[in-house]
Design an enzyme around this catalytic site. Sequence first.
Site, PDB file in Angstrom:
ATOM      1  N   ASP A 612      59.041  75.582  62.328  1.00 58.54           N
ATOM      2  CA  ASP A 612      57.890  75.464  61.466  1.00 58.54           C
ATOM      3  C   ASP A 612      57.037  74.202  61.743  1.00 58.54           C
ATOM      4  O   ASP A 612      56.024  74.060  61.099  1.00 58.54           O
ATOM      5  CB  ASP A 612      58.588  75.419  59.990  1.00 58.54           C
ATOM      6  CG  ASP A 612      59.110  76.700  59.818  1.00 58.54           C
ATOM      7  OD1 ASP A 612      59.001  77.845  60.575  1.00 58.54           O
ATOM      8  OD2 ASP A 612      60.076  76.933  59.028  1.00 58.54           O
ATOM      9  N   ARG A 684      50.935  76.012  56.757  1.00 55.87           N
ATOM     10  CA  ARG A 684      51.206  75.051  57.605  1.00 55.87           C
ATOM     11  C   ARG A 684      49.875  74.805  58.544  1.00 55.87           C
ATOM     12  O   ARG A 684      49.894  73.414  58.959  1.00 55.87           O
ATOM     13  CB  ARG A 684      52.443  75.479  58.495  1.00 55.87           C
ATOM     14  CG  ARG A 684      53.420  75.674  57.622  1.00 55.87           C
ATOM     15  CD  ARG A 684      54.876  75.400  58.377  1.00 55.87           C
ATOM     16  NE  ARG A 684      56.083  75.812  57.485  1.00 55.87           N
ATOM     17  CZ  ARG A 684      56.278  75.054  56.198  1.00 55.87           C
ATOM     18  NH1 ARG A 684      55.878  73.963  56.117  1.00 55.87           N
ATOM     19  NH2 ARG A 684      57.385  75.680  55.438  1.00 55.87           N
TER      20      ARG A 684
HETATM   21  O1  SPQ Z   1      59.786  82.365  54.659  1.00 56.85           O
HETATM   22  P1  SPQ Z   1      58.641  82.366  55.753  1.00 56.85           P
HETATM   23  O2  SPQ Z   1      57.264  82.841  55.311  1.00 56.85           O
HETATM   24  O3  SPQ Z   1      58.916  83.166  56.892  1.00 56.85           O
HETATM   25  O4  SPQ Z   1      58.243  80.722  56.315  1.00 56.85           O
HETATM   26  C1  SPQ Z   1      58.295  80.061  57.308  1.00 56.85           C
HETATM   27  C2  SPQ Z   1      57.541  78.818  57.065  1.00 56.85           C
HETATM   28  O5  SPQ Z   1      56.754  78.588  57.892  1.00 56.85           O
HETATM   29  O6  SPQ Z   1      57.534  78.108  55.930  1.00 56.85           O
HETATM   30  C3  SPQ Z   1      58.148  80.784  58.669  1.00 56.85           C
HETATM   31  F1  SPQ Z   1      56.912  81.264  58.760  1.00 56.85           F
HETATM   32  O7  SPQ Z   1      59.968  79.568  57.583  1.00 56.85           O
HETATM   33  C4  SPQ Z   1      60.767  80.285  57.983  1.00 56.85           C
HETATM   34  C5  SPQ Z   1      61.388  79.730  59.386  1.00 56.85           C
HETATM   35  O8  SPQ Z   1      60.349  79.780  60.357  1.00 56.85           O
HETATM   36  C6  SPQ Z   1      61.966  80.063  56.912  1.00 56.85           C
HETATM   37  C7  SPQ Z   1      63.257  80.302  57.321  1.00 56.85           C
HETATM   38  C8  SPQ Z   1      64.489  80.398  56.562  1.00 56.85           C
HETATM   39  O9  SPQ Z   1      64.421  79.872  55.364  1.00 56.85           O
HETATM   40  O10 SPQ Z   1      65.541  81.016  56.963  1.00 56.85           O
HETATM   41  C9  SPQ Z   1      63.704  80.504  58.889  1.00 56.85           C
HETATM   42  C10 SPQ Z   1      62.569  80.460  59.821  1.00 56.85           C
HETATM   43  O11 SPQ Z   1      62.161  81.863  60.152  1.00 56.85           O
HETATM   44  P2  SPQ Z   1      63.034  82.527  61.247  1.00 56.85           P
HETATM   45  O12 SPQ Z   1      62.159  83.900  61.483  1.00 56.85           O
HETATM   46  O13 SPQ Z   1      63.059  81.890  62.678  1.00 56.85           O
HETATM   47  O14 SPQ Z   1      64.252  82.860  61.025  1.00 56.85           O
END
Ligand code: SPQ
Length: 731
Positions: A612, A684
């Site tokens: 992120d 972000r």
């Molecule tokens: O919740 P959201 O919208 O997917 O938020 C993001 C962020 O940047 O805030 C991704 F866009 O974070 C995710 C992160 O990228 C949060 C997360 C989690 O809490 O499990 C995991 C990550 O996503 P992923 O797809 O890699 O599992």
Amino acid sequence: MFDQLTVIGVGLIGGSVARAARHFGLCQRIIGYGRSADIQNLEKAKELGVIDDYSLSLEHAVKNADCVLIATPVASLLDIFAALKPYWSQQTIYTDVGSTKGSVVKAAEQVFGTVPTNFVPAHPIAGAEQSGVEAALYDLFLNRRLIITPLENTQPSAVTQVKSLWEGCGSLVSFMDVQHHDAVLAATSHLPHLLAFALVNMLGHKDEQSEIFKYAAGGFRDFTRIASSDPAMWRDICSANKSEIIPLLQQTKAQLDALQQLLEQDDSQQILNLFAYANTARQRFLTQFEGNMSKSITFQVLPGGKLQGEARVPGDKSMSHRSIMLGSLADGVTHVKGFLEAEDALATLQAFRDMGVEIEGPVDGCLTIHGVGKHGLKAPKNDLYLGNSGTSMRLLSGLLAGQPFNSVLTGDKSLSGRPMKRVTGPLTSMGAEIKTTELGTAPLHITGKAGHLTGINYIMPMASAQVKSCLLLAGMYAEGNTSVTEPAPTRDHTERMLSGFSYPVTVEGSKVTINANGQLTASDIDVPSDISSAAFFLVGASIAPGSDLLLKHVGINPTRTGVIDILRLMGANIEVLNEREVGGEPVADLHVVYSPLKGIDIPEHLVPLAIDEFPVLFVAAACAEGQTRLSGAEELRVKESDRIQVMADGLQILGVDAQPTADGMVIQGGSIGGGVVISHGDHRIAMSFSIAGLRATAPITVLDCANVNTSFPEFKDLVKRLGLDLTCEEA
Ligand code: SPQ
């Protein structure tokens, strides 16, 4: 669209439709109709250019019309239909603007026997305090909702034409059946008007009337604004829809009685809960239905500055989501500290309230969750709206797949475009039944399969904590073991928190295993500051000469600290101080001092650990000496925006040589100029471009920043306090 539009009743609404139709080029000629008593009004409408001409003869007014719009008060519809009957033409489309549709349909039935197939009942949800044609506006319906309530026999072509007319006026058209329309409007419009009239009536009759109105502050004005509406019109609307309004009045009385009792008993906790629930529900409704549509936030950043001082950024978003989920499923009461009071986490909180969980707060980041146990969730009455939050949607899909009730998960435009097959695919293999759109996106229609899920052994094709967590939550309701093997380590907050709640989960290398043989026992949670939010300041202080910053109580779970490792490889000066463990998660204070950065090839193994943080790391790379190369990060293309493309576009506007690749970016560091960049509603990205201002040579304008509230509502104030010249403009 039409040669001739005839408007029956050229007042505020009829006049505004006429103005819009002319402004947006929807018809050639507009004719007004009114009775002889209305002649002055019609003259005025002609003089103002609202209509081309008018007639006091209905026969004449409607003779050549392709479309007749009835815009008179609802109580007059019976007379209007009766007057129109002799001239009713199959070549013409008829529609109305009445606020109650049941009464309009009844009037048509009374006159015609059955409602004519070329009459399309419709209702624009728009108005103004002033009435009359002088107040008519061409943009009254712009971005406003318009409800069409077709009947079974209404001609589809007529519906399409009326839809096009309203869309042409800028309205957001939706469809409902007549009864549903009246029930919804009774709650959202008729009851509030009635309450506003009643309150002003009550206070107006008090002796101290002048005192009350003299000192009436914003609250009274806001609440009673609609009592300025036309009394006769509202009398008619309320009596036309009384069967829907009366039960709502009874419920309102019961609610007021309950509040009175709480006040008498000095039950401040329950009063706070009630107010807090209403506060969150309103906030959610604003975001869901109005916020992103009408609110546009722009950050204006002046170049230069340095970051200095001490700060504690808000709570970790990932852990905040999980604290609500597991706290709700636990037996007993869970107290949460440091909860992130931002839209994403609040969406999860609301979803669990909608499933019957009593949650007190948040107040200053503190929550009390009255867990309902693993099998205690109740069917939500409505769709669960999850805003912008991928984490809420993906984790909930796993949890809800094994419940004894059905549910529907929806989100905003960005979330509705994100891939969901990555979770629905493996969940289907477990026996889940989830429908997505053809594109594999939300809304997700989940058929609860309690007792029918079976564990799987899933080798994840991508490194995703959300997919892993989704399957672990589903595994808590599946027969046999559910194992997930990840291709690279991803954040492990779900596993840690499950253990914290005494739920058995085993981790062997890259494989996590869970089954249904466990219960969650309530456990207090202290959520540390979010390293993803701290990252903006780690980069900001690293690129701005003279910076010296201490970030307190930051979560440094090793599955999240890629940003520190990458910045250090680039030459950043970051010290990790006072390391400790809080509630099963490592925490530290981070001290960062400016240090010139150099470009690097980012090691691929660090990518999932900093997933992120790449938007702001791209800004660091743009300020570094030499080239920075990122690869293996194709996941960035499916976040809240395509973070590779959107950052490359923005950096190029700021004069940076940033070349996007399929799975990353190549950036030649140097200087950052100024310009106008668009965040595409991605929190972000908005914050990253703001931080770029610290090293920019000219002002940077960042458009579309409302979604910063999804993860970091305090960002603009905090970054300003620490030394960046940022102003926030709201329109
Ligand atoms: O919740 P959201 O919208 O997917 O938020 C993001 C962020 O940047 O805030 C991704 F866009 O974070 C995710 C992160 O990228 C949060 C997360 C989690 O809490 O499990 C995991 C990550 O996503 P992923 O797809 O890699 O599992």
